[in-house]
Design a protein around this motif. Structure first.
Motif, PDB file in Angstrom:
ATOM      1  N   LEU A   1      -6.693  -2.982   5.909  1.00 24.93           N
ATOM      2  CA  LEU A   1      -5.903  -2.767   4.751  1.00 24.93           C
ATOM      3  C   LEU A   1      -5.592  -4.160   4.322  1.00 24.93           C
ATOM      4  O   LEU A   1      -5.513  -4.656   3.096  1.00 24.93           O
ATOM      5  CB  LEU A   1      -4.933  -1.727   4.947  1.00 24.93           C
TER       6      LEU A   1
ATOM      7  N   TRP B   1       0.777  -1.026   0.031  1.00 23.96           N
ATOM      8  CA  TRP B   1      -0.046   0.002  -0.125  1.00 23.96           C
ATOM      9  C   TRP B   1       0.746   1.221   0.057  1.00 23.96           C
ATOM     10  O   TRP B   1       1.948   1.289   0.577  1.00 23.96           O
ATOM     11  CB  TRP B   1      -1.034   0.044   1.066  1.00 23.96           C
TER      12      TRP B   1
ATOM     13  N   ILE C   1     -12.888   2.093   4.358  1.00 25.75           N
ATOM     14  CA  ILE C   1     -12.683   1.638   5.947  1.00 25.75           C
ATOM     15  C   ILE C   1     -13.243   2.937   6.651  1.00 25.75           C
ATOM     16  O   ILE C   1     -12.663   3.890   6.717  1.00 25.75           O
ATOM     17  CB  ILE C   1     -11.200   1.431   6.039  1.00 25.75           C
TER      18      ILE C   1
ATOM     19  N   THR D   1      -8.224   3.839  -1.808  1.00 27.21           N
ATOM     20  CA  THR D   1      -9.172   3.368  -0.506  1.00 27.21           C
ATOM     21  C   THR D   1      -9.205   4.440   0.205  1.00 27.21           C
ATOM     22  O   THR D   1      -7.957   5.107   0.513  1.00 27.21           O
ATOM     23  CB  THR D   1      -8.402   2.373   0.194  1.00 27.21           C
TER      24      THR D   1
ATOM     25  N   GLU E   1     -17.761   1.748  -2.069  1.00 23.52           N
ATOM     26  CA  GLU E   1     -17.175   0.415  -1.716  1.00 23.52           C
ATOM     27  C   GLU E   1     -15.701   0.299  -1.592  1.00 23.52           C
ATOM     28  O   GLU E   1     -15.008   0.746  -2.181  1.00 23.52           O
ATOM     29  CB  GLU E   1     -17.561  -0.408  -2.899  1.00 23.52           C
ATOM     30  N   GLY E   2     -15.432  -0.332  -0.525  1.00 20.30           N
ATOM     31  CA  GLY E   2     -14.053  -0.527  -0.175  1.00 20.30           C
ATOM     32  C   GLY E   2     -13.516   0.161   0.863  1.00 20.30           C
ATOM     33  O   GLY E   2     -12.588   0.220   1.344  1.00 20.30           O
TER      34      GLY E   2
ATOM     35  N   HIS F   1      -4.024  -7.618  -3.873  1.00 23.06           N
ATOM     36  CA  HIS F   1      -4.765  -6.814  -4.877  1.00 23.06           C
ATOM     37  C   HIS F   1      -5.026  -7.599  -6.149  1.00 23.06           C
ATOM     38  O   HIS F   1      -4.357  -8.356  -6.426  1.00 23.06           O
ATOM     39  CB  HIS F   1      -3.773  -5.450  -5.115  1.00 23.06           C
ATOM     40  N   ASP F   2      -6.150  -7.297  -6.559  1.00 23.04           N
ATOM     41  CA  ASP F   2      -6.504  -8.206  -7.690  1.00 23.04           C
ATOM     42  C   ASP F   2      -5.789  -7.569  -9.030  1.00 23.04           C
ATOM     43  O   ASP F   2      -5.513  -6.416  -9.003  1.00 23.04           O
ATOM     44  CB  ASP F   2      -8.020  -8.078  -7.945  1.00 23.04           C
TER      45      ASP F   2
ATOM     46  N   ASP G   1      -4.067   0.894  -5.317  1.00 25.99           N
ATOM     47  CA  ASP G   1      -2.974   0.564  -4.216  1.00 25.99           C
ATOM     48  C   ASP G   1      -2.906   1.661  -3.177  1.00 25.99           C
ATOM     49  O   ASP G   1      -1.708   1.558  -2.439  1.00 25.99           O
ATOM     50  CB  ASP G   1      -2.006  -0.391  -4.662  1.00 25.99           C
TER      51      ASP G   1
ATOM     52  N   ARG H   1      -6.739  -7.219   5.102  1.00 25.37           N
ATOM     53  CA  ARG H   1      -7.618  -7.898   4.720  1.00 25.37           C
ATOM     54  C   ARG H   1      -7.918  -7.636   3.194  1.00 25.37           C
ATOM     55  O   ARG H   1      -8.738  -8.830   2.267  1.00 25.37           O
ATOM     56  CB  ARG H   1      -8.860  -7.786   5.659  1.00 25.37           C
ATOM     57  N   LYS H   2      -7.634  -6.651   2.544  1.00 22.88           N
ATOM     58  CA  LYS H   2      -7.863  -6.302   1.146  1.00 22.88           C
ATOM     59  C   LYS H   2      -6.925  -6.985   0.355  1.00 22.88           C
ATOM     60  O   LYS H   2      -6.900  -6.872  -0.875  1.00 22.88           O
ATOM     61  CB  LYS H   2      -8.053  -4.897   0.919  1.00 22.88           C
TER      62      LYS H   2
END
Length: 416
Positions: free
Chosen positions: A384, A102, A200, A182, A197-198, A390-391, A149, A386-387
């Protein structure tokens, strides 16, 4: 309501408080651990699960603003300052951007205060755009994902919509350049344009040292049934009433100002923190935004939060069992508040109090200096972590662009 009814209410109240106190003593006021996955998540240790690169950008975006106005260190939006300071010393920080999971851009967008100490959000979009332009031009990492990211702390009333009035915030929407990033923000409301969405959702900042300085002995009886201090009407900004807090606070006052079970007032006494520790229920109604520091204070002081804010998204909702520790009252049901609260069984109240007595619950709501395991800083890092990973779809092809750098109000596009 006639005098006889009030007498009966007071008798019931005295019985209830006495019964609660007797059972508290019998159970030794033991804390109860949150069962299952939520409790495990709350106690997670993020160290070793992620690495964060903190951009070293000019101090005009962050520390210089605090030097200009130190009030930024104590207001309820100060999480942006302390998250930056925490990350600079955190073991999750890496100085090698190539190994980072990140990227953090430290911009203090709420540190521009009026004489009354309220943030002026009007320059914030230009300031944020300027910081992103700098990061995108000086380092290659933003352009790889256009911010997917990257994370930002945006603790305004309505987050990255950058306005304190909801209608204007909705009209503005989230700053276009932050659409892929994010957002770590205090604002949380389901199905709202200012919560993407996404994101925190975090608690507002409450000065930990100030809070701990007012702790009273835990055996002190909770002799107040319902407690609230704050505005019921915002005459300056909502002279006709009904818009501020969607009328919920006005309804509390009109219905319960003379009810002996309700200790409510606009006056903020020196014993405010002590009074919360003497109360069974603490009202946490929405104001201009759904959230307020009362939520933090209620949890820390073991006062059952009565949450009056339809569709609110609460801090760290995947780790804190809000349904188990709080009471949710729909805004339209405020006139029935006395009936709702007096109908809660004693054993339910006691369990909520035991859960609130758990130190992990209190730690998760605070931003202490220095940081402690399980505190709000660590809950953000857990969110962070838990995300990850990254896809692969967040990484753009060479020359690919998704964001529109010229979108938004004309005033936002001016240089900062």
């Amino acid at each position: 309501m006639d005098k006889a009814t009030w007498v009966l209410l007071l008798c019931f109240y005295s019985f209830l408080i006495g019964n609660l106190r007797a059972q508290e003593i019998e159970q030794s006021e033991r804390a109860e651990r949150i069962s299952g996955a939520a409790g495990d998540v709350l106690e997670d240790n993020p160290v070793g699960r992620l690495k964060v690169y903190v951009y070293d950008i000019p101090s005009k975006y962050n520390s210089k603003r605090v030097k200009k106005d130190p009030r930024c260190l104590t207001h309820m939006f100060a999480a942006e300052v302390f998250m930056h300071r925490f990350l600079l010393k955190s073991p999750v920080r890496t100085k090698n951007p190539e190994e980072a999971d990140w990227f953090f851009v430290p911009v203090y967008t709420t540190c521009d205060l009026t004489p009354n100490g309220l943030p002026l959000p009007f320059k914030s979009p230009r300031m944020m755009r300027s910081a992103i332009q700098l990061v995108a031009s000086k380092w290659p990492y933003w352009n790889r994902t256009e911010g997917a990211d990257h994370f930002f702390v945006t603790p305004h009333d309505f987050g990255a919509c950058f306005h304190y009035q909801e209608e204007k915030a909705i009209e503005r929407g989230i700053l276009p350049l932050l659409q892929r990033a994010t957002l770590v923000q205090t604002f949380g409301q389901r199905n709202h344009v200012c919560l993407k969405e996404g994101s925190i959702t975090i608690p507002p900042y409450a000065p930990p040292q100030k809070i701990w300085a007012h702790i009273i002995p835990p055996e002190t009886p909770r002799s107040i049934f319902v407690y609230f201090r704050g505005l019921f009407y915002d005459v300056g900004n909502d002279p006709e009433g009904g818009y501020y807090a969607r009328g919920a606070r006005a309804s509390v006052w009109e219905n319960f100002k003379d009810n002996p079970l309700f200790d409510i007032s606009t006056e903020h006494p020196a014993t405010y923190y002590e009074d919360m520790q003497r109360a069974v229920f603490c009202l946490c109604p929405l104001g201009w935004a759904p959230w307020s520091p009362r939520l933090v204070e209620a949890v820390v002081f073991g006062c059952i939060p009565v949450i009056i804010a339809d569709d609110i998204v609460l801090p760290f909702a995947d780790a804190i069992p809000w349904e188990e520790i709080g009471v949710f009252v729909a805004e339209e049901d405020v006139p029935n508040l006395d009936t709702i609260l007096t109908s809660i069984p004693t054993e339910v109240i006691l369990r909520k109090q035991r859960l609130l007595a758990n130190p992990t619950m209190k730690q998760a709501m605070l931003f202490p200096q220095p940081a402690n395991p399980g505190d709000a800083f660590h809950q953000i890092l857990n969110g962070l972590a838990r995300k990850l990973p990254h896809d692969r779809s967040v990484y753009l092809k060479a020359g690919q662009k998704v964001l529109n750098w010229t979108a938004g109000p004309v005033g936002d596009l001016k240089p900062w």
